[in-house]
Design a protein around this motif. Sequence first.
Motif, PDB file in Angstrom:
ATOM      1  N   ASP E 113       0.841  -1.201   0.000  1.00  0.00           N
ATOM      2  CA  ASP E 113       0.000   0.000   0.000  1.00  0.00           C
ATOM      3  C   ASP E 113       0.871   1.245   0.000  1.00  0.00           C
ATOM      4  O   ASP E 113       1.987   1.248   0.518  1.00  0.00           O
ATOM      5  N   ARG E 114       0.356   2.286  -0.563  1.00  0.00           N
ATOM      6  CA  ARG E 114       1.052   3.572  -0.581  1.00  0.00           C
ATOM      7  C   ARG E 114       0.231   4.553   0.251  1.00  0.00           C
ATOM      8  O   ARG E 114      -0.987   4.480   0.288  1.00  0.00           O
ATOM      9  N   PRO E 115       0.892   5.486   0.888  1.00  0.00           N
ATOM     10  CA  PRO E 115       0.162   6.475   1.689  1.00  0.00           C
ATOM     11  C   PRO E 115      -0.730   7.334   0.790  1.00  0.00           C
ATOM     12  O   PRO E 115      -0.484   7.448  -0.411  1.00  0.00           O
ATOM     13  N   PRO E 116      -1.795   7.930   1.353  1.00  0.00           N
ATOM     14  CA  PRO E 116      -2.662   8.780   0.525  1.00  0.00           C
ATOM     15  C   PRO E 116      -1.897   9.973  -0.028  1.00  0.00           C
ATOM     16  O   PRO E 116      -0.950  10.460   0.589  1.00  0.00           O
ATOM     17  N   LEU E 117      -2.317  10.433  -1.199  1.00  0.00           N
ATOM     18  CA  LEU E 117      -1.678  11.590  -1.828  1.00  0.00           C
ATOM     19  C   LEU E 117      -1.926  12.828  -0.979  1.00  0.00           C
ATOM     20  O   LEU E 117      -2.970  12.957  -0.342  1.00  0.00           O
ATOM     21  N   VAL E 118      -0.967  13.743  -0.973  1.00  0.00           N
ATOM     22  CA  VAL E 118      -1.100  14.960  -0.158  1.00  0.00           C
ATOM     23  C   VAL E 118      -0.995  16.196  -1.042  1.00  0.00           C
ATOM     24  O   VAL E 118      -0.516  16.156  -2.173  1.00  0.00           O
ATOM     25  N   GLY E 119      -1.401  17.337  -0.497  1.00  0.00           N
ATOM     26  CA  GLY E 119      -1.201  18.630  -1.129  1.00  0.00           C
ATOM     27  C   GLY E 119      -2.028  18.846  -2.382  1.00  0.00           C
ATOM     28  O   GLY E 119      -2.918  18.042  -2.714  1.00  0.00           O
ATOM     29  N   ASP E 120      -1.734  19.924  -3.058  1.00  0.00           N
ATOM     30  CA  ASP E 120      -2.530  20.314  -4.221  1.00  0.00           C
ATOM     31  C   ASP E 120      -1.614  20.968  -5.255  1.00  0.00           C
ATOM     32  O   ASP E 120      -1.320  22.158  -5.199  1.00  0.00           O
ATOM     33  N   VAL E 121      -1.140  20.150  -6.191  1.00  0.00           N
ATOM     34  CA  VAL E 121      -0.302  20.644  -7.289  1.00  0.00           C
ATOM     35  C   VAL E 121      -1.202  20.827  -8.503  1.00  0.00           C
ATOM     36  O   VAL E 121      -1.852  19.888  -8.945  1.00  0.00           O
ATOM     37  N   LEU E 122      -1.230  22.036  -9.054  1.00  0.00           N
ATOM     38  CA  LEU E 122      -2.068  22.293 -10.213  1.00  0.00           C
ATOM     39  C   LEU E 122      -1.173  22.479 -11.423  1.00  0.00           C
ATOM     40  O   LEU E 122      -0.260  23.309 -11.402  1.00  0.00           O
ATOM     41  N   VAL E 123      -1.418  21.684 -12.466  1.00  0.00           N
ATOM     42  CA  VAL E 123      -0.595  21.756 -13.677  1.00  0.00           C
ATOM     43  C   VAL E 123      -1.423  22.385 -14.790  1.00  0.00           C
ATOM     44  O   VAL E 123      -2.488  21.871 -15.142  1.00  0.00           O
ATOM     45  N   VAL E 124      -0.927  23.482 -15.314  1.00  0.00           N
ATOM     46  CA  VAL E 124      -1.662  24.264 -16.304  1.00  0.00           C
ATOM     47  C   VAL E 124      -0.866  24.299 -17.598  1.00  0.00           C
ATOM     48  O   VAL E 124       0.350  24.448 -17.564  1.00  0.00           O
ATOM     49  N   THR E 125      -1.543  24.149 -18.754  1.00  0.00           N
ATOM     50  CA  THR E 125      -0.816  24.300 -20.024  1.00  0.00           C
ATOM     51  C   THR E 125      -1.399  25.444 -20.835  1.00  0.00           C
ATOM     52  O   THR E 125      -2.595  25.714 -20.793  1.00  0.00           O
ATOM     53  N   ALA E 126      -0.505  26.079 -21.590  1.00  0.00           N
ATOM     54  CA  ALA E 126      -0.938  27.156 -22.485  1.00  0.00           C
ATOM     55  C   ALA E 126      -1.624  26.600 -23.717  1.00  0.00           C
ATOM     56  O   ALA E 126      -2.567  27.180 -24.232  1.00  0.00           O
ATOM     57  N   GLY E 127      -1.128  25.441 -24.193  1.00  0.00           N
ATOM     58  CA  GLY E 127      -1.707  24.871 -25.404  1.00  0.00           C
ATOM     59  C   GLY E 127      -1.844  23.372 -25.285  1.00  0.00           C
ATOM     60  O   GLY E 127      -1.429  22.758 -24.288  1.00  0.00           O
ATOM     61  N   THR E 128      -2.435  22.784 -26.318  1.00  0.00           N
ATOM     62  CA  THR E 128      -2.620  21.338 -26.346  1.00  0.00           C
ATOM     63  C   THR E 128      -1.290  20.627 -26.545  1.00  0.00           C
ATOM     64  O   THR E 128      -1.042  19.566 -25.972  1.00  0.00           O
ATOM     65  N   GLY E 129      -0.415  21.214 -27.331  1.00  0.00           N
ATOM     66  CA  GLY E 129       0.875  20.599 -27.620  1.00  0.00           C
ATOM     67  C   GLY E 129       1.775  20.483 -26.405  1.00  0.00           C
ATOM     68  O   GLY E 129       2.762  19.741 -26.427  1.00  0.00           O
ATOM     69  N   ASP E 130       1.446  21.183 -25.333  1.00  0.00           N
ATOM     70  CA  ASP E 130       2.256  21.113 -24.113  1.00  0.00           C
ATOM     71  C   ASP E 130       1.888  19.917 -23.239  1.00  0.00           C
ATOM     72  O   ASP E 130       2.491  19.713 -22.180  1.00  0.00           O
ATOM     73  N   LEU E 131       0.899  19.141 -23.665  1.00  0.00           N
ATOM     74  CA  LEU E 131       0.387  18.078 -22.804  1.00  0.00           C
ATOM     75  C   LEU E 131       1.403  17.005 -22.440  1.00  0.00           C
ATOM     76  O   LEU E 131       1.438  16.560 -21.285  1.00  0.00           O
ATOM     77  N   PRO E 132       2.242  16.518 -23.368  1.00  0.00           N
ATOM     78  CA  PRO E 132       3.193  15.479 -22.955  1.00  0.00           C
ATOM     79  C   PRO E 132       4.058  15.945 -21.780  1.00  0.00           C
ATOM     80  O   PRO E 132       4.307  15.171 -20.841  1.00  0.00           O
ATOM     81  N   VAL E 133       4.483  17.178 -21.818  1.00  0.00           N
ATOM     82  CA  VAL E 133       5.305  17.705 -20.722  1.00  0.00           C
ATOM     83  C   VAL E 133       4.476  17.804 -19.442  1.00  0.00           C
ATOM     84  O   VAL E 133       4.938  17.459 -18.347  1.00  0.00           O
ATOM     85  N   ALA E 134       3.243  18.247 -19.590  1.00  0.00           N
ATOM     86  CA  ALA E 134       2.382  18.380 -18.422  1.00  0.00           C
ATOM     87  C   ALA E 134       2.134  17.023 -17.761  1.00  0.00           C
ATOM     88  O   ALA E 134       2.158  16.898 -16.533  1.00  0.00           O
ATOM     89  N   TYR E 135       1.920  16.007 -18.577  1.00  0.00           N
ATOM     90  CA  TYR E 135       1.675  14.686 -17.992  1.00  0.00           C
ATOM     91  C   TYR E 135       2.938  14.115 -17.349  1.00  0.00           C
ATOM     92  O   TYR E 135       2.864  13.379 -16.376  1.00  0.00           O
ATOM     93  N   GLU E 136       4.098  14.429 -17.888  1.00  0.00           N
ATOM     94  CA  GLU E 136       5.334  13.996 -17.219  1.00  0.00           C
ATOM     95  C   GLU E 136       5.386  14.608 -15.825  1.00  0.00           C
ATOM     96  O   GLU E 136       5.754  13.944 -14.849  1.00  0.00           O
TER      97      GLU E 136
END
Lengths: 252, 252, 252, 252, 252, 252, 252, 252
Positions: E113-136
């Motif tokens: 088991d892994r501990p529950p996720l904590v905090g609140d990281v918000l990932v925002v992209t300017a465009g659709t093409g930035d998605l691979p980086v955002a998902y990394e």
Amino acid sequence: MTADDVRRLLESVRRGETEIASVVQQLTPMTGDLGFATLDFQRRERCGFPEVVLAEGKTADWVVQVVRRMREAGQDCLATRVSGEQFQHLAAEFPQAEVDHLARTFWLPTPGDRPPLVGDVLVVTAGTGDLPVAYEAINTARVMGANAELIADVGVAGLHRILRKRDRLAAADVVIVCAGMDGALPSVVGGLVDCPVIAVPTSIGYGAAFGGVAALLTMLNSCSAGVVTVNIDAGFKAGYAAALMVRKIAKS
Amino acid sequence: MTADDVRRLLESVRRGETEIASVVQQLTPMTGDLGFATLDFQRRERCGFPEVVLAEGKTADWVVQVVRRMREAGQDCLATRVSGEQFQHLAAEFPQAEVDHLARTFWLPTPGDRPPLVGDVLVVTAGTGDLPVAYEAINTARVMGANAELIADVGVAGLHRILRKRDRLAAADVVIVCAGMDGALPSVVGGLVDCPVIAVPTSIGYGAAFGGVAALLTMLNSCSAGVVTVNIDAGFKAGYAAALMVRKIAKS
Amino acid sequence: MTADDVRRLLESVRRGETEIASVVQQLTPMTGDLGFATLDFQRRERCGFPEVVLAEGKTADWVVQVVRRMREAGQDCLATRVSGEQFQHLAAEFPQAEVDHLARTFWLPTPGDRPPLVGDVLVVTAGTGDLPVAYEAINTARVMGANAELIADVGVAGLHRILRKRDRLAAADVVIVCAGMDGALPSVVGGLVDCPVIAVPTSIGYGAAFGGVAALLTMLNSCSAGVVTVNIDAGFKAGYAAALMVRKIAKS
Amino acid sequence: MTADDVRRLLESVRRGETEIASVVQQLTPMTGDLGFATLDFQRRERCGFPEVVLAEGKTADWVVQVVRRMREAGQDCLATRVSGEQFQHLAAEFPQAEVDHLARTFWLPTPGDRPPLVGDVLVVTAGTGDLPVAYEAINTARVMGANAELIADVGVAGLHRILRKRDRLAAADVVIVCAGMDGALPSVVGGLVDCPVIAVPTSIGYGAAFGGVAALLTMLNSCSAGVVTVNIDAGFKAGYAAALMVRKIAKS
Amino acid sequence: MTADDVRRLLESVRRGETEIASVVQQLTPMTGDLGFATLDFQRRERCGFPEVVLAEGKTADWVVQVVRRMREAGQDCLATRVSGEQFQHLAAEFPQAEVDHLARTFWLPTPGDRPPLVGDVLVVTAGTGDLPVAYEAINTARVMGANAELIADVGVAGLHRILRKRDRLAAADVVIVCAGMDGALPSVVGGLVDCPVIAVPTSIGYGAAFGGVAALLTMLNSCSAGVVTVNIDAGFKAGYAAALMVRKIAKS
Amino acid sequence: MTADDVRRLLESVRRGETEIASVVQQLTPMTGDLGFATLDFQRRERCGFPEVVLAEGKTADWVVQVVRRMREAGQDCLATRVSGEQFQHLAAEFPQAEVDHLARTFWLPTPGDRPPLVGDVLVVTAGTGDLPVAYEAINTARVMGANAELIADVGVAGLHRILRKRDRLAAADVVIVCAGMDGALPSVVGGLVDCPVIAVPTSIGYGAAFGGVAALLTMLNSCSAGVVTVNIDAGFKAGYAAALMVRKIAKS
Amino acid sequence: MTADDVRRLLESVRRGETEIASVVQQLTPMTGDLGFATLDFQRRERCGFPEVVLAEGKTADWVVQVVRRMREAGQDCLATRVSGEQFQHLAAEFPQAEVDHLARTFWLPTPGDRPPLVGDVLVVTAGTGDLPVAYEAINTARVMGANAELIADVGVAGLHRILRKRDRLAAADVVIVCAGMDGALPSVVGGLVDCPVIAVPTSIGYGAAFGGVAALLTMLNSCSAGVVTVNIDAGFKAGYAAALMVRKIAKS
Amino acid sequence: MTADDVRRLLESVRRGETEIASVVQQLTPMTGDLGFATLDFQRRERCGFPEVVLAEGKTADWVVQVVRRMREAGQDCLATRVSGEQFQHLAAEFPQAEVDHLARTFWLPTPGDRPPLVGDVLVVTAGTGDLPVAYEAINTARVMGANAELIADVGVAGLHRILRKRDRLAAADVVIVCAGMDGALPSVVGGLVDCPVIAVPTSIGYGAAFGGVAALLTMLNSCSAGVVTVNIDAGFKAGYAAALMVRKIAKS
């Protein structure tokens, strides 16, 4: 080489047994050694003109000593990119020299008559601010024995200025074009002449001119095929190469 | 210009009332309009050689159409930086052309005898990898009417290689030096000759060679005064400018 | 907004109590949310033209979904820099779209009549290789409602080519000049016209052209005052800005 | 052109046989030749405004002579990037000129009434430090006959500052945005208006701002399609191009 | 460490004489030596997360061996920038791993088991093409134990898209903003929040975008003070640093 | 040199009248002329090792001919940066050569015993991806007669990896450090040893690593004084210089 | 460490129970803490020479305090890139120090005899302007115990100047070559010697010399294999690395 | 907002009908309009700290007016990169302000008690010359309410200096590392801690340090994953972002 060696050599010349050219080379010391400088005294024999002094980056004292040593060796002495302080030191010792404060050149020829100027080097500037570089080119070409003439401030934003010089351009043996900012003039001139064009980017301009880099790139990428390029602000090199060209023509 | 105009013009030539040069210019159409291209048909009269086709960046079809139109207009046609695909299309229609796959040049002269080659252009390379650029220079100089000869792979790491060619260098009217990596060879050659040196940086090298930028900067900053520079890999431009120079010499 | 809200709004329009423009804005959803894309559906109201799709950097599937969503929202859809693979996917679903493989543009207008084209945008190229960029500009300007016309391959190495178009240039409302290599043409054109010149550097050239950087710098440093610049190969932006200009003229 | 020529020309005008525009062009000398400068006296006829003097890179004496010659020729004279020393020399001879030390502009119009200003050029700055560039743009636009107004210090870190100007922005014919550091403001403005945005990168910032290069690149890559760019700190060019645009609108 | 050493250590733990943390460190080998790699097995103790494998630049075989060795050592294994070929080799041996082909990440956690996720990281992209980086970034933050959420395609050309997310932004502990082209979005976001913004330039764009350099410079020069930057396309680093931040918050 | 010359020379050696070193030099031809290449056959006498072939940028045929000519001349032949295609051609003719596909090196020694390896060259890499460059250095050093040993993947993010090798480092005569990305390892190693450190930046990394430029700059600016640098990925040069150093030590 | 500890340690030395080297290390404090500086007092033990002070970027007061602290700790103190103002402050407190205003070095050795200089470091300059950098190298090498000698102004434009020093070069253990502008000299020297060449690019030159970048790139791309490079104007680093090399030779 | 509006609002607060936070926002004017500046008076509410004044690029008079206006608006006022001349003008009017000439910061808080400092920001420098940047970071963090402490001059050439601070580092909430030259320290620190590291490249160094670019690239490419970067010499930004982080921690 002892005094005896020299005497024997000269007697051999008198008897016609030795070529004068060969003796000149044997009697010219290869270098002038100053500790801080190793002057190349056979540059004239190999390359057609004595070593030229780049004053920038040298102390005023070094420059004076180098000029003194060259004069002692009977060599014409051209110095470029001379600073105000260097000019002052030079003037104190060599008042007879020709100096051009705009072009920052110093010229101390050996005494005696000089052969008439040859060829037709045309130096063109895109703007008024390019003049110091243009005059460095003109002065260099002239002391090397070439005719050099100026057409100033005929940039491409007012094309009629260069177009009305079309015949003058067509008559030249080589055209030097000095331009800063967009550096577009060499491409236009290159399309009007059948001789080589030496393009000199100048550091005139601001912002993305990057001290002449923009003009340099323009010239390297000229759509006119006969355009060759020298360093930014290198009027000296353009004048030098142009003089070599017209001297080849004059000799042929 | 109607047929009548032409007839009147030619009769005037026969009567010796009109200069032939002037008639040539009047009879040459100024441009060849293809929609996608506006060929400059008076380049030869102004600059001494017809427009040269830079094949890179054009579709194979565009290149073929341009060559076809130039041939129809009675113009010699040189194309540079020709790709494999472009060569195939060109070969299908112009099997008689001279092509050089290493130099990537295509040459389709107008029929008839050509005047003998003039002058002495010496092309020197620092390494073996510089050869494609060197051959582009040689091919260009030759089709423009200049003698051009090669000395290959004499870079400065083994100085004796270039030094044993010292006499050959001294005899040249202009020397083209192609070098990648450190681009040091033109400075050495420039110190051995009294003619202009056209330096061609090549993209040979890796890492901080930056595709020829290192060599380009070396050449622009050459400590030898008679060195001028062209774009990276621009064997064509070096050959072109060299040919202009030796033709000036030949004419004088 | 519920159906009732909409009904009340429309009744208010019928009674002349509400401006149609205001209702359009209220009824247009602000965005089209696709998870991977947030389409800006009020771009047309704010900026005069719907959001344009930059296809480069998107998967073919993303592009298709975006186009589909825009069509559903009743928006004209222009896509630029479309790849071969993207064209295939788009063609399968939108066979009626206008595509230009050279310019890499895709255009799917909403059905219905379009107003007549206005103004006079003149697109000029220095060389043949600049044509894809020029056509991107032309296509963009046209779909935005502007007249756009091409003059191809009139670079400065053969000045007469552009000079004979002087009157045509003088008549334009705005001139777009596409040029690679030395990028010198906009400076020349800028000196011939009294309207703005939008310069587009292209990636045509090699070596120190640095993929269009040399031309870009030339244009930013143009000695002609009325020259503004866009990104390398950005025919789209030039066409877009030109269309905005002539539409302002048309409205006044 | 002799006095007789002029007399004949004027009589022809009186008889209504010749267009006034044509006579203006014939009577305007093409250039003002000063040796160090070749003033383009027909720039106004071709481009709508006389040649503008870039003072930077010229000696104070050169600038004074150029202004004097332009005044003699009856040309309005704008000079930009004037240094403190140049201002002093100019003030001594042309005390009536309008000078702006912040914007570094000098303006010496020909006497007489000027037509009312036209159009609506809005100049926006991201920060206070961008003001000298903004005023160069404003002064240029105004002397060319355009209305120009300032909104200062509304950078994107406090968005409400620009958003509350939304209506003002929407009313403009063209917006000039001056910004240093991240150069982000033009993209935001471009998304709010349906007119062209001319972005001017400024050299405000430090470190990786690289003297305006960071802002320049931001603007060239703006995600707002209607943004065009000029050189770093080139308020003059932005004002000039904006004035050309609004004059086209005013004429239509 | 012999078996006896281990036994003594464990007995000491049972007697409560030794801190567990200290024993963990003593029992963890410092490195995993593979000849071609020296795995850092104490990274987790020092830095809070095991060494992460940068797959790019490694042979598929090397990557597989490294993952295998980490699993044997009981370490969670994250790999980034995994190529198609590497994915194939990894899939053959570790079918149970979580892979994301868009983000190019590979994740093989230790069982349990892994501990529950904590905090609140918000990932925002300017465009659709930035998605691979955002998902990394998102994948990295999540495997490190942080909550991470995406808002896609809300670039500044349509400001309302980001403005309507204002409350969501204000709630975040840290915001990651991925943007290419002009890279303007982080400056806008930075002006709306009171938490750090990690800006990730992406290589989306063309011409003077220079593969993300334009966006990188924009971000380094952001006019919003709370913006820090990572390497071009370095979604991984942004996610990693964000996770470190929120874990500090969660611990306090 | 005729057979008689050679005979006389050898007899003189037998009589002890001539130094063997001098005869070696007289009997070695200065160059091997292949038309496309001018091999430097006295490099070994001057520099201590025969000319090394940079295969990159040469056709496979050229490489094969060069190797063949060197073997005929009795010279050891090392080639670097050999491509897959070149390896195939070389293998067909020189099956006995030692090849290393990871390091891309080819080694064809002259037959006979070689002297024992001397000195202690330690090659350290920051990461696994630096191994090809490291092996190029190792192979070069070894064929030049130096002992060379590898420590792999001990970058600074896990300092204990390099610190536990402190004694090994202190024993070396010269340390070569290969690192990409931040290139920080040479500075750390330089602070631990009293011998020179040769830093080799590698092209490992992405984004602002700029193909090794970031690491190169780091190394040139190392805060450790004894660090010298070679070109990006130039394992060959590092190995070569290191071998020259240890051979000097061995000779003393 | 208390006085008792020290006494015990020294008694242990007297009894021969403890190695002197070990005691030196124990008795040397690891650092000298000044708040603004943390002097590394064990640099000499690890690296063979005490920490060297880079004066540039420090206030004169900081430099004086650092030197004072090092003298108190019994460490030799070398400072480089000392400004005029810093020299004045240093002279007031350390009149006995050796200073070189051209090289900008300050040297304050601990009292007592120094061992004789070892090895043979030859420092060569291409021009006179490179002398300050050359002397920084010479001074550094000498205070570290190496013989160092100068050959000035033997650039490649006059090859005979360096060629007549061929035997001197061949005798050196390591050659340092300082050159600006084209930076070509190290490649030539590298082809004449069998020892390592340390190339130092200098900021001599103008325009596209870019403050030494052109020379730096030339050197990194040297066609001579044994050339390694240091930072622009880093005579100090070249001298330091050279001294490390010859000390290794001397020890063996 | 009239006095009546304000009264009504306050009565509503007294009645508990309105949230205090909302009233603060309504009563704070959004901007302070000075013509040359548009102060963002709601920055504190949105971002947690008032707008900070970048003094560089502003006239001394502008800076004074801005500070005056902020004080009038009851805002804390921090100014950075203040010049000597600006300090003088500021001191005349705001003698009570805290100024730091080394860090070039000016701090004029609103009167009254301030909350105790929170968190643990550790600022580390590689060298002494990095101190001005470090103090800018410290001063910024402190005025924003964070504890900030300095460790100076612990660069990687003497690793023991940073290693003996290992425990201190491990205790920090965030570490700021300031380094010029090779910029290697953040990578080392990043490998020792489990909190974010904010790297600040400084312009310390010469030659290929390029005013901090070398260090910037090193940091962007750090092999330690938790390292984020700010602009060159941007101590302010590092301190600002660090303070935002620890305040988030303190709030949780």
